[in-house]
Design an enzyme around this catalytic site. Structure first.
Site, PDB file in Angstrom:
ATOM      1  N   LYS A 289       0.825  -1.213   0.000  1.00  0.00           N
ATOM      2  CA  LYS A 289       0.000   0.000   0.000  1.00  0.00           C
ATOM      3  C   LYS A 289       0.857   1.260   0.000  1.00  0.00           C
ATOM      4  O   LYS A 289       0.501   2.259  -0.619  1.00  0.00           O
ATOM      5  CB  LYS A 289      -0.916   0.005   1.218  1.00  0.00           C
ATOM      6  CG  LYS A 289      -1.923  -1.132   1.254  1.00  0.00           C
ATOM      7  CD  LYS A 289      -3.018  -0.960   0.241  1.00  0.00           C
ATOM      8  CE  LYS A 289      -4.071  -2.052   0.386  1.00  0.00           C
ATOM      9  NZ  LYS A 289      -5.138  -1.942  -0.625  1.00  0.00           N
TER      10      LYS A 289
ATOM     11  N   LYS B  23     -13.041  -8.320  -5.516  1.00  0.00           N
ATOM     12  CA  LYS B  23     -14.037  -7.256  -5.662  1.00  0.00           C
ATOM     13  C   LYS B  23     -13.432  -6.014  -6.295  1.00  0.00           C
ATOM     14  O   LYS B  23     -14.149  -5.159  -6.816  1.00  0.00           O
ATOM     15  CB  LYS B  23     -14.626  -6.904  -4.293  1.00  0.00           C
ATOM     16  CG  LYS B  23     -15.444  -8.019  -3.685  1.00  0.00           C
ATOM     17  CD  LYS B  23     -15.850  -7.686  -2.257  1.00  0.00           C
ATOM     18  CE  LYS B  23     -16.489  -8.890  -1.595  1.00  0.00           C
ATOM     19  NZ  LYS B  23     -16.733  -8.680  -0.174  1.00  0.00           N
TER      20      LYS B  23
ATOM     21  N   LYS C 222      -6.101 -13.436  -8.482  1.00  0.00           N
ATOM     22  CA  LYS C 222      -7.214 -14.019  -7.742  1.00  0.00           C
ATOM     23  C   LYS C 222      -8.506 -13.263  -8.029  1.00  0.00           C
ATOM     24  O   LYS C 222      -8.488 -12.075  -8.386  1.00  0.00           O
ATOM     25  CB  LYS C 222      -6.926 -14.020  -6.234  1.00  0.00           C
ATOM     26  CG  LYS C 222      -6.913 -12.645  -5.588  1.00  0.00           C
ATOM     27  CD  LYS C 222      -6.692 -12.761  -4.081  1.00  0.00           C
ATOM     28  CE  LYS C 222      -6.747 -11.390  -3.410  1.00  0.00           C
ATOM     29  NZ  LYS C 222      -6.571 -11.486  -1.945  1.00  0.00           N
TER      30      LYS C 222
END
Length: 366
Positions: free
Chosen positions: A151, A235, A232
């Site tokens: 991040k 969302k 993978k």
């Protein structure tokens, strides 16, 4: 079983787990780990309320949760809303997502009579233990964890302190219930290593309270994106065609599987390196039915890829349709969802407070 009796039983089992752990000081994680009898297993896991789960969440995590509640007696599952706010959230959307997640878990088979299902923020001891564990955690240790490094590379956003320290809260979530077994994904392995370190560190500095938890890995292969099978299912996928949500219509499920990326070879075969798209479809099939990839390839060797996709769509629809219908029914009665969370909060708070009494005494609080 009455709620008070059930709470007392869980509390006795949790105390037994701690008492039978012994009080020897040890120097390695391996020596700290124990062989835990089934009756002493304490399972904890959490899931963030980020909207309707997708097929990968269901097959990889939630189905495992359902199986575990049939295998063990002491099961704690939490909707971890405190973790969700490490990134900016719209308050009304977050509240709605909490209800959606609870409805999805119940629809998939989580039984409040067999598992304690609760909302993390409603049990205040999570944040109290997080602060105490944070005081024995170093900056250097947190900086090594993969999610923070990933991040913090994004220069367009400034990561929050909460994102930096959330592995400590994750450790508190687990240790608060003296958990022995934690079902997690591979991507959380290093965070559980921090949890192990903190359990050992606290026990050695102050006195024995926590057990060193063990990982329970899902036997299901990680489900990949239908559009980008090298990644993978997620969302955050830019294309909604890459994932199947648990509330997708039968028509949407069929269309997404039909458009799934494969290759130019017609016959199906299981080859993760060279045929990731087809292999992903076979993994979905195996996770839905319990068949092995080898058996699937043998049984359907005469089908073309297009024909196999049609077959797989029917299998996924038969798995998802009853779940979708239960989700929509449950969401129509939010008072019931709230009552499930209230019941879980009552049980979880009693167990959490019992642990914190020991922690406060050992740390030196009055």
């Amino acid at each position: 079983m009455a709620l008070r009796q059930r709470t007392a039983l869980l509390l006795r089992r949790t105390r037994l787990c701690a008492e039978t752990a012994g009080y020897r000081r040890m120097t390695t994680k391996r020596r700290h780990r124990e062989v835990v009898p089934d009756e002493e297993v304490q399972v904890f896991s959490g899931i963030q309320p980020t909207g309707i789960p997708h097929l990968g969440n269901y097959l990889g995590v939630i189905k495992m949760w359902v199986r575990l509640q049939e295998q063990y007696h002491n099961i704690m599952y939490s909707v971890v809303d405190l973790h969700a706010i490490t990134v900016r959230q719209d308050p009304s959307e977050l509240r709605e997502n909490i209800f959606k997640m609870v409805a999805c878990l119940l629809a998939c088979g989580i039984d409040p009579e067999k598992s304690v299902l609760f909302l993390q923020s409603q049990v205040r001891q999570h944040t109290e233990l997080c602060w105490i564990l944070g005081c024995i955690t170093t900056n250097a240790r947190l900086g090594l964890l993969p999610q923070w490094k990933e991040k913090s590379k994004d220069n367009t956003k400034t990561p929050s302190v909460g994102l930096y320290t959330y592995p400590v809260l994750q450790a508190a979530d687990i240790l608060l219930y003296k958990s022995t077994h934690i079902p997690i994904g591979e991507d959380q392995k290093q965070h559980l290593a921090l949890c192990e370190d903190l359990a050992i560190s606290f026990n050695n500095k102050f006195g024995k309270v926590f057990r060193v938890p063990q990982i329970l890995y899902s036997e299901t292969a990680r489900i990949k994106s239908l559009r980008h099978p090298e990644y993978k299912m997620s969302k955050s996928d830019k294309s909604p065609k890459g994932r199947i949500d648990l509330t997708d219509s039968n028509e949407d499920i069929s269309a997404k599987i039909k458009m799934a990326v494969t290759d130019f070879t017609s016959q199906i075969s299981y080859d993760r390196a060279n045929r990731p798209g087809v292999t992903n479809l076979i993994d979905i099939h195996a996770a839905c039915t319990g068949e092995t990839p080898e058996k699937i390839c043998e049984t359907y060797s005469s089908l073309t890829t297009a024909e196999y996709k049609a077959l797989l769509a029917d299998i996924v629809i038969s798995e998802i349709q009853p779940i979708r219908e239960r989700i929509l029914w449950l969401l129509s009665d939010k008072s019931h969802l709230q009552s499930v969370l209230n019941q879980g909060q009552e049980v979880a708070s009693v167990i959490a407070e019992d642990t914190m009494k020991d922690v406060r005494r050992l740390v030196g609080f009055i």
